[in-house]
Design a protein around this motif. Structure first.
Motif, PDB file in Angstrom:
ATOM      1  N   MET A   1      43.805  29.908  37.919  1.00  0.00           N
ATOM      2  CA  MET A   1      43.029  30.544  36.850  1.00  0.00           C
ATOM      3  C   MET A   1      41.542  30.408  37.153  1.00  0.00           C
ATOM      4  O   MET A   1      41.081  29.336  37.547  1.00  0.00           O
ATOM      5  N   SER A   2      40.773  31.469  36.984  1.00  0.00           N
ATOM      6  CA  SER A   2      39.352  31.453  37.283  1.00  0.00           C
ATOM      7  C   SER A   2      38.597  30.584  36.281  1.00  0.00           C
ATOM      8  O   SER A   2      38.911  30.557  35.091  1.00  0.00           O
ATOM      9  N   ASP A   3      37.578  29.893  36.780  1.00  0.00           N
ATOM     10  CA  ASP A   3      36.731  29.072  35.921  1.00  0.00           C
ATOM     11  C   ASP A   3      35.772  30.007  35.192  1.00  0.00           C
ATOM     12  O   ASP A   3      34.956  30.685  35.823  1.00  0.00           O
ATOM     13  N   PRO A   4      35.822  30.095  33.858  1.00  0.00           N
ATOM     14  CA  PRO A   4      34.947  31.026  33.137  1.00  0.00           C
ATOM     15  C   PRO A   4      33.472  30.733  33.344  1.00  0.00           C
ATOM     16  O   PRO A   4      32.636  31.627  33.191  1.00  0.00           O
ATOM     17  N   ARG A   5      33.142  29.469  33.686  1.00  0.00           N
ATOM     18  CA  ARG A   5      31.737  29.132  33.919  1.00  0.00           C
ATOM     19  C   ARG A   5      31.167  29.849  35.133  1.00  0.00           C
ATOM     20  O   ARG A   5      29.946  30.021  35.250  1.00  0.00           O
ATOM     21  N   LEU A   6      32.059  30.242  36.053  1.00  0.00           N
ATOM     22  CA  LEU A   6      31.628  30.865  37.306  1.00  0.00           C
ATOM     23  C   LEU A   6      32.212  32.254  37.492  1.00  0.00           C
ATOM     24  O   LEU A   6      32.153  32.801  38.600  1.00  0.00           O
ATOM     25  N   THR A   7      32.773  32.825  36.449  1.00  0.00           N
ATOM     26  CA  THR A   7      33.394  34.153  36.523  1.00  0.00           C
ATOM     27  C   THR A   7      32.546  35.143  35.740  1.00  0.00           C
ATOM     28  O   THR A   7      32.596  35.173  34.499  1.00  0.00           O
ATOM     29  N   PRO A   8      31.741  35.957  36.422  1.00  0.00           N
ATOM     30  CA  PRO A   8      30.825  36.865  35.726  1.00  0.00           C
ATOM     31  C   PRO A   8      31.523  38.080  35.139  1.00  0.00           C
ATOM     32  O   PRO A   8      31.477  39.189  35.667  1.00  0.00           O
ATOM     33  N   ALA A   9      32.204  37.842  34.027  1.00  0.00           N
ATOM     34  CA  ALA A   9      32.930  38.905  33.329  1.00  0.00           C
ATOM     35  C   ALA A   9      33.039  38.512  31.863  1.00  0.00           C
ATOM     36  O   ALA A   9      33.196  37.326  31.545  1.00  0.00           O
ATOM     37  N   ASN A  10      32.948  39.514  30.983  1.00  0.00           N
ATOM     38  CA  ASN A  10      33.049  39.213  29.551  1.00  0.00           C
ATOM     39  C   ASN A  10      34.076  40.087  28.835  1.00  0.00           C
ATOM     40  O   ASN A  10      34.067  40.190  27.612  1.00  0.00           O
ATOM     41  N   GLY A  11      34.979  40.719  29.609  1.00  0.00           N
ATOM     42  CA  GLY A  11      35.972  41.596  29.019  1.00  0.00           C
ATOM     43  C   GLY A  11      35.538  43.040  29.010  1.00  0.00           C
ATOM     44  O   GLY A  11      36.330  43.939  29.282  1.00  0.00           O
ATOM     45  N   ARG A  12      34.262  43.260  28.732  1.00  0.00           N
ATOM     46  CA  ARG A  12      33.718  44.616  28.734  1.00  0.00           C
ATOM     47  C   ARG A  12      33.119  44.961  30.102  1.00  0.00           C
ATOM     48  O   ARG A  12      33.287  46.060  30.617  1.00  0.00           O
ATOM     49  N   VAL A  13      32.400  43.999  30.685  1.00  0.00           N
ATOM     50  CA  VAL A  13      31.704  44.208  31.946  1.00  0.00           C
ATOM     51  C   VAL A  13      32.049  43.070  32.894  1.00  0.00           C
ATOM     52  O   VAL A  13      32.221  41.921  32.469  1.00  0.00           O
ATOM     53  N   ALA A  14      32.145  43.395  34.185  1.00  0.00           N
ATOM     54  CA  ALA A  14      32.362  42.373  35.216  1.00  0.00           C
ATOM     55  C   ALA A  14      31.526  42.723  36.434  1.00  0.00           C
ATOM     56  O   ALA A  14      31.183  43.894  36.664  1.00  0.00           O
ATOM     57  N   HIS A  15      31.210  41.700  37.213  1.00  0.00           N
ATOM     58  CA  HIS A  15      30.502  41.934  38.467  1.00  0.00           C
ATOM     59  C   HIS A  15      31.429  42.666  39.432  1.00  0.00           C
ATOM     60  O   HIS A  15      32.653  42.465  39.415  1.00  0.00           O
ATOM     61  N   VAL A  16      30.862  43.518  40.295  1.00  0.00           N
ATOM     62  CA  VAL A  16      31.680  44.318  41.203  1.00  0.00           C
ATOM     63  C   VAL A  16      32.536  43.459  42.128  1.00  0.00           C
ATOM     64  O   VAL A  16      33.596  43.907  42.595  1.00  0.00           O
ATOM     65  N   SER A  17      32.127  42.233  42.389  1.00  0.00           N
ATOM     66  CA  SER A  17      32.907  41.357  43.262  1.00  0.00           C
ATOM     67  C   SER A  17      34.260  41.011  42.669  1.00  0.00           C
ATOM     68  O   SER A  17      35.162  40.536  43.377  1.00  0.00           O
ATOM     69  N   LEU A  18      34.428  41.257  41.361  1.00  0.00           N
ATOM     70  CA  LEU A  18      35.680  40.917  40.670  1.00  0.00           C
ATOM     71  C   LEU A  18      36.602  42.114  40.489  1.00  0.00           C
ATOM     72  O   LEU A  18      37.660  41.984  39.867  1.00  0.00           O
ATOM     73  N   LYS A  19      36.214  43.268  41.013  1.00  0.00           N
ATOM     74  CA  LYS A  19      37.049  44.452  40.865  1.00  0.00           C
ATOM     75  C   LYS A  19      38.409  44.203  41.501  1.00  0.00           C
ATOM     76  O   LYS A  19      38.512  43.747  42.637  1.00  0.00           O
ATOM     77  N   GLY A  20      39.472  44.482  40.747  1.00  0.00           N
ATOM     78  CA  GLY A  20      40.818  44.216  41.211  1.00  0.00           C
ATOM     79  C   GLY A  20      41.299  42.814  40.895  1.00  0.00           C
ATOM     80  O   GLY A  20      42.462  42.491  41.108  1.00  0.00           O
TER      81      GLY A  20
END
Length: 286
Positions: A1-20
């Motif tokens: 499971m990803s650590d939310p402290r280091l996961t740049p996503a908020n449900g609406r928007v995410a960093h492109v590195s997290l696509k997929g």
């Protein structure tokens, strides 16, 4: 499971590195901005709780905005959260960092005249336009309708070039002696255990995450007797070894950054029901 402290996503928007990897309505590279206030809290939600802090001149990548807040991640360590949008400005690469434990910028280069002061912490970053004698004139950014500083000056002796690194993390940590304890704090106005370690290691040119559990991955297992600079970990706490008998840490027992005997700290923390030492790590500089 990803650590939310280091996961740049908020449900609406995410960093492109997290696509997929994570679901989001849209993905973005984000826009890098710069903090233009002495200390800016990083929050776990808009109007939420402080998780860490950003200092003047630090970078923040904005992924989402709304209702006066910006969501993104800190350039220093990748920590994710929300900040007050009004204190983010276009990037102007800093030239110097504050090397005194605390300083101020002020409207005029005068040590006697009463005037408004803008407090800065050790580690804050500024852009120096020029040096005039004992004073550094700063290039600052303010809103067009700002009623505060039009010019800013600092004692030049309080600054060091951003590329000038220290060689002894313990000596850096000792600058903070007496600084009030503040959960999630990263400044000389209030700091916590992991913030102290991060400030000490960063100033020596070492990458360091923001929280103590992440810092347990640093360096290597410390063997033999305690050495200056070793990190001692408890669950939720970290301290730095000063010498064979003492450590330095920001802690709620003293409510400040303080020296404490190693054995005394181990006994005291155990007596509080917070458990034994769980790791000792040796981080090498250079």
């Amino acid at each position: 499971m990803s650590d939310p402290r280091l996961t740049p996503a908020n449900g609406r928007v995410a960093h492109v590195s997290l696509k997929g990897q994570v679901a989001a309505e849209r993905y973005t590279e984000g826009t890098w901005r710069q903090v233009e206030t002495g200390v800016l809290p990083l929050l776990d939600a808009p109007d939420g709780s402080r998780t860490r802090e950003l200092l003047q001149g630090e970078r923040f990548c904005v992924l989402d905005q709304g209702d006066g807040f910006a969501f993104g991640f800190a350039g220093r360590d990748g920590n994710v959260g929300w900040v007050f949008e009004e204190f983010l400005f276009p990037e102007q690469p800093p030239t110097h960092r504050v090397n005194a434990i605390r300083s101020n910028w002020q409207e005029e280069p005068d040590i006697k005249r009463a005037m408004r002061l803008f407090p800065l912490s050790f580690g804050a970053r500024v852009r120096v336009a020029r040096i005039e004698g004992a004073w550094a004139k700063l290039a600052i950014q303010t809103p067009p309708d700002a009623v505060w500083f039009r010019e800013a000056w600092m004692p030049a002796v309080h600054l060091a070039p951003v590329g000038a690194l220290e060689t002894d993390p313990v000596a850096v940590a000792e600058k903070f002696l007496g600084t009030p304890y503040l959960w999630g704090g990263n400044s000389a106005f209030g700091i916590d255990c992991s913030g102290l370690v991060q400030a000490a290691l960063h100033t020596c040119g070492l990458n360091c995450p923001g929280d103590s559990d992440m810092q347990q991955t640093l360096g290597e297992d410390a063997t033999g007797g305690a050495q200056r600079g070793d990190l001692i970990f408890w669950k939720g706490h970290v301290a730095m070894v000063v010498d064979a008998d003492r450590l330095i840490h920001a802690n709620a027992g003293h409510m400040a950054v303080a020296y404490e005997g190693i054995d005394t700290a181990i006994r005291r923390i155990a007596a509080l029901g917070e458990g034994p030492v769980i790791a000792r790590r040796r981080v090498r500089v250079g």
